[in-house]
Scaffold this motif. Structure first.
Motif, PDB file in Angstrom:
ATOM      1  N   PHE A 219       0.844  -1.195   0.000  1.00  0.00           N
ATOM      2  CA  PHE A 219       0.000   0.000   0.000  1.00  0.00           C
ATOM      3  C   PHE A 219       0.881   1.248   0.000  1.00  0.00           C
ATOM      4  O   PHE A 219       1.866   1.307   0.737  1.00  0.00           O
ATOM      5  N   PRO A 220       0.557   2.261  -0.793  1.00  0.00           N
ATOM      6  CA  PRO A 220      -0.485   2.288  -1.820  1.00  0.00           C
ATOM      7  C   PRO A 220       0.034   1.705  -3.136  1.00  0.00           C
ATOM      8  O   PRO A 220       1.099   2.089  -3.609  1.00  0.00           O
ATOM      9  N   GLY A 221      -0.693   0.772  -3.701  1.00  0.00           N
ATOM     10  CA  GLY A 221      -0.247   0.109  -4.922  1.00  0.00           C
ATOM     11  C   GLY A 221      -0.091   1.085  -6.076  1.00  0.00           C
ATOM     12  O   GLY A 221      -0.814   2.074  -6.185  1.00  0.00           O
ATOM     13  N   GLY A 222       0.869   0.813  -6.936  1.00  0.00           N
ATOM     14  CA  GLY A 222       1.101   1.669  -8.096  1.00  0.00           C
ATOM     15  C   GLY A 222       1.889   0.920  -9.144  1.00  0.00           C
ATOM     16  O   GLY A 222       2.124  -0.289  -9.040  1.00  0.00           O
ATOM     17  N   PHE A 223       2.303   1.625 -10.171  1.00  0.00           N
ATOM     18  CA  PHE A 223       3.136   1.056 -11.224  1.00  0.00           C
ATOM     19  C   PHE A 223       4.604   1.286 -10.861  1.00  0.00           C
ATOM     20  O   PHE A 223       4.988   2.380 -10.444  1.00  0.00           O
ATOM     21  N   LEU A 224       5.410   0.251 -11.031  1.00  0.00           N
ATOM     22  CA  LEU A 224       6.829   0.321 -10.690  1.00  0.00           C
ATOM     23  C   LEU A 224       7.676   0.005 -11.916  1.00  0.00           C
ATOM     24  O   LEU A 224       7.455  -1.004 -12.592  1.00  0.00           O
ATOM     25  N   PHE A 225       8.631   0.874 -12.199  1.00  0.00           N
ATOM     26  CA  PHE A 225       9.632   0.641 -13.235  1.00  0.00           C
ATOM     27  C   PHE A 225      10.988   0.516 -12.546  1.00  0.00           C
ATOM     28  O   PHE A 225      11.236   1.160 -11.525  1.00  0.00           O
ATOM     29  N   TYR A 226      11.854  -0.295 -13.131  1.00  0.00           N
ATOM     30  CA  TYR A 226      13.174  -0.488 -12.522  1.00  0.00           C
ATOM     31  C   TYR A 226      14.250  -0.468 -13.596  1.00  0.00           C
ATOM     32  O   TYR A 226      14.077  -1.029 -14.681  1.00  0.00           O
ATOM     33  N   THR A 227      15.355   0.196 -13.288  1.00  0.00           N
ATOM     34  CA  THR A 227      16.486   0.226 -14.213  1.00  0.00           C
ATOM     35  C   THR A 227      17.784   0.356 -13.430  1.00  0.00           C
ATOM     36  O   THR A 227      17.805   0.932 -12.339  1.00  0.00           O
ATOM     37  N   PRO A 282      -1.407   6.457 -10.136  1.00  0.00           N
ATOM     38  CA  PRO A 282      -2.607   7.150 -10.608  1.00  0.00           C
ATOM     39  C   PRO A 282      -3.448   7.506  -9.391  1.00  0.00           C
ATOM     40  O   PRO A 282      -3.490   6.753  -8.417  1.00  0.00           O
ATOM     41  N   ARG A 283      -4.135   8.630  -9.437  1.00  0.00           N
ATOM     42  CA  ARG A 283      -4.887   9.046  -8.253  1.00  0.00           C
ATOM     43  C   ARG A 283      -6.073   9.909  -8.667  1.00  0.00           C
ATOM     44  O   ARG A 283      -6.180  10.356  -9.814  1.00  0.00           O
ATOM     45  N   LEU A 284      -6.959  10.120  -7.715  1.00  0.00           N
ATOM     46  CA  LEU A 284      -8.088  11.007  -7.958  1.00  0.00           C
ATOM     47  C   LEU A 284      -7.584  12.438  -8.068  1.00  0.00           C
ATOM     48  O   LEU A 284      -6.692  12.854  -7.328  1.00  0.00           O
ATOM     49  N   SER A 285      -8.157  13.176  -8.987  1.00  0.00           N
ATOM     50  CA  SER A 285      -7.734  14.558  -9.212  1.00  0.00           C
ATOM     51  C   SER A 285      -8.273  15.478  -8.132  1.00  0.00           C
ATOM     52  O   SER A 285      -9.382  15.292  -7.626  1.00  0.00           O
ATOM     53  N   CYS A 286      -7.470  16.472  -7.787  1.00  0.00           N
ATOM     54  CA  CYS A 286      -7.874  17.525  -6.857  1.00  0.00           C
ATOM     55  C   CYS A 286      -7.711  18.849  -7.585  1.00  0.00           C
ATOM     56  O   CYS A 286      -6.585  19.357  -7.706  1.00  0.00           O
ATOM     57  N   PHE A 287      -8.796  19.390  -8.099  1.00  0.00           N
ATOM     58  CA  PHE A 287      -8.728  20.631  -8.851  1.00  0.00           C
ATOM     59  C   PHE A 287      -9.155  21.806  -7.986  1.00  0.00           C
ATOM     60  O   PHE A 287      -9.799  21.643  -6.960  1.00  0.00           O
ATOM     61  N   GLY A 288      -8.799  23.008  -8.451  1.00  0.00           N
ATOM     62  CA  GLY A 288      -8.981  24.200  -7.641  1.00  0.00           C
ATOM     63  C   GLY A 288      -7.682  24.484  -6.908  1.00  0.00           C
ATOM     64  O   GLY A 288      -6.721  23.719  -6.969  1.00  0.00           O
TER      65      GLY A 288
END
Length: 346
Positions: A219-227, A282-288
């Motif tokens: 947590f929190p899960g996401g996309f992981l790139f490795y190099t 990726p996440r929910l947008s917070c506008f304003g």
């Protein structure tokens, strides 16, 4: 933006042998740390940043909480953001308007040029409202006035700056518009945090191993790139392919670049940090406009580094409380899975 000292480097300057706790400093570290300290001593920051009060929250995540009251009081008012794809507005504050003394140096990779022969550069400037020691902004091609949308050059400069550092505590991150970016002019954050983060060793499942893409399981899960470098084209293109999809779909996102272990299905107990992990949430947008009194969930918080602007929250927060707040900002699981399926087809 005015001219400044140029820090030129090649792949030979990348540091390949990094371990937790080591005190070695590279040529890049010396340039950044010395330059940043000089700017601090010259009074160029909005407040004097001393060693921050820090506590490690009890629990398996070992969140790193830091008290930084002055950042909440003194930082520049964030711009109002209405879309992930919002155009650059030259009338708003941007990094071409900073004071010349805020420039640290220009990062320039030897022989890196556009097809038309012009050099591709990245200005490194101080963040006048610092989160931590060495807090700077990486601003790729500032004169081109890119909006806050990742480009291949921005991702490459972010990864390369981490590879240039011998300090496993040097981190780089990015907040998209709608992901609590404060300024709509392309920039990444860089800073030193001398505490280990769980995401350095978190387990991951492969999604597209040929593109160095994995699913971060903790947590929190996401996309992981490795190099491990030095050739970054595959990873850079894969990261940008993902972020381009999210921009097209108006999905806000945060990115964090740190030294870390190769992705495995089990947590890696190794102290070696020879490679670089790039995590995208990726996440929910917070506008304003940002609400600066709130506990904003952005690149630091998702990575496990929690800067607090008031003592009460700092002293009373718990791991469960942190996760409850973060969970409100995450993309729902169904939408995350749908996004992952789309990424796998690309």
């Amino acid at each position: 933006m005015v001219d400044c000292t140029v820090f030129t480097y090649t792949n030979e300057d990348f540091i390949s042998d990094v371990c937790c706790g080591q005190q070695t400093r590279s040529r890049f570290d010396m340039a950044l740390r010395c330059g940043w300290t000089e700017k601090r001593n010259a009074g160029l920051f909005r407040y004097h940043l001393d060693e921050l009060e820090t506590r490690i929250l009890p629990g398996p995540c070992a969140y790193i909480a830091q008290l930084n009251i002055m950042r909440g009081v003194e930082r520049r008012k964030p711009q109002e953001i209405l879309s992930v794809r919002q155009n650059f507005d030259p009338q708003q504050f941007n990094f071409n308007k900073i004071k010349p003394k805020e420039l640290l140096f220009e990062l320039q990779k030897d022989a890196r040029r556009h097809q038309n022969g012009s050099k591709r550069t990245c200005k490194v400037i101080i963040n006048v409202s610092p989160l931590e020691f060495g807090h700077c902004l990486l601003v790729p091609e500032p004169d081109r006035c890119h909006p806050q949308v990742l480009t291949p050059l921005a991702v490459q400069m972010g990864i390369e700056s981490v590879l240039l550092s011998a300090d496993p505590g040097f981190r780089v991150g990015f907040n998209s518009l709608g992901g609590f970016a404060s300024v709509n002019h392309l920039h990444l954050h860089g800073y030193y945090l001398n505490h280990q983060l769980r995401i350095e060793t978190s387990p991951a499942d492969p999604i597209l191993p040929k593109k160095n893409l994995y699913h971060l399981l903790d947590f929190p899960g996401g996309f992981l790139f490795y190099t491990q470098g030095p050739n970054l084209d595959l990873t850079v293109n894969a990261v940008c392919s993902l972020t381009d999809i999210m921009v097209d779909r108006n999905i806000a996102h945060n990115l964090f670049i740190t030294r870390g272990c190769p992705p495995r299905r089990e947590r890696d107990p190794s102290v070696s940090r020879n490679g670089v992990r790039v995590i995208v949430w990726p996440r929910l947008s917070c506008f304003g406009a940002k609400e600066e009194s709130a506990f904003n969930v952005a690149l630091c918080e998702l990575a496990g580094h929690l800067p607090f602007k008031n003592r009460e929250d700092y002293e009373t927060v718990t791991e469960d409380g942190v996760q409850e707040i973060i969970r409100k900002y995450l993309l729902p699981q169904e939408e995350f899975r749908e996004l992952q399926k789309h990424v796998m087809k690309c």
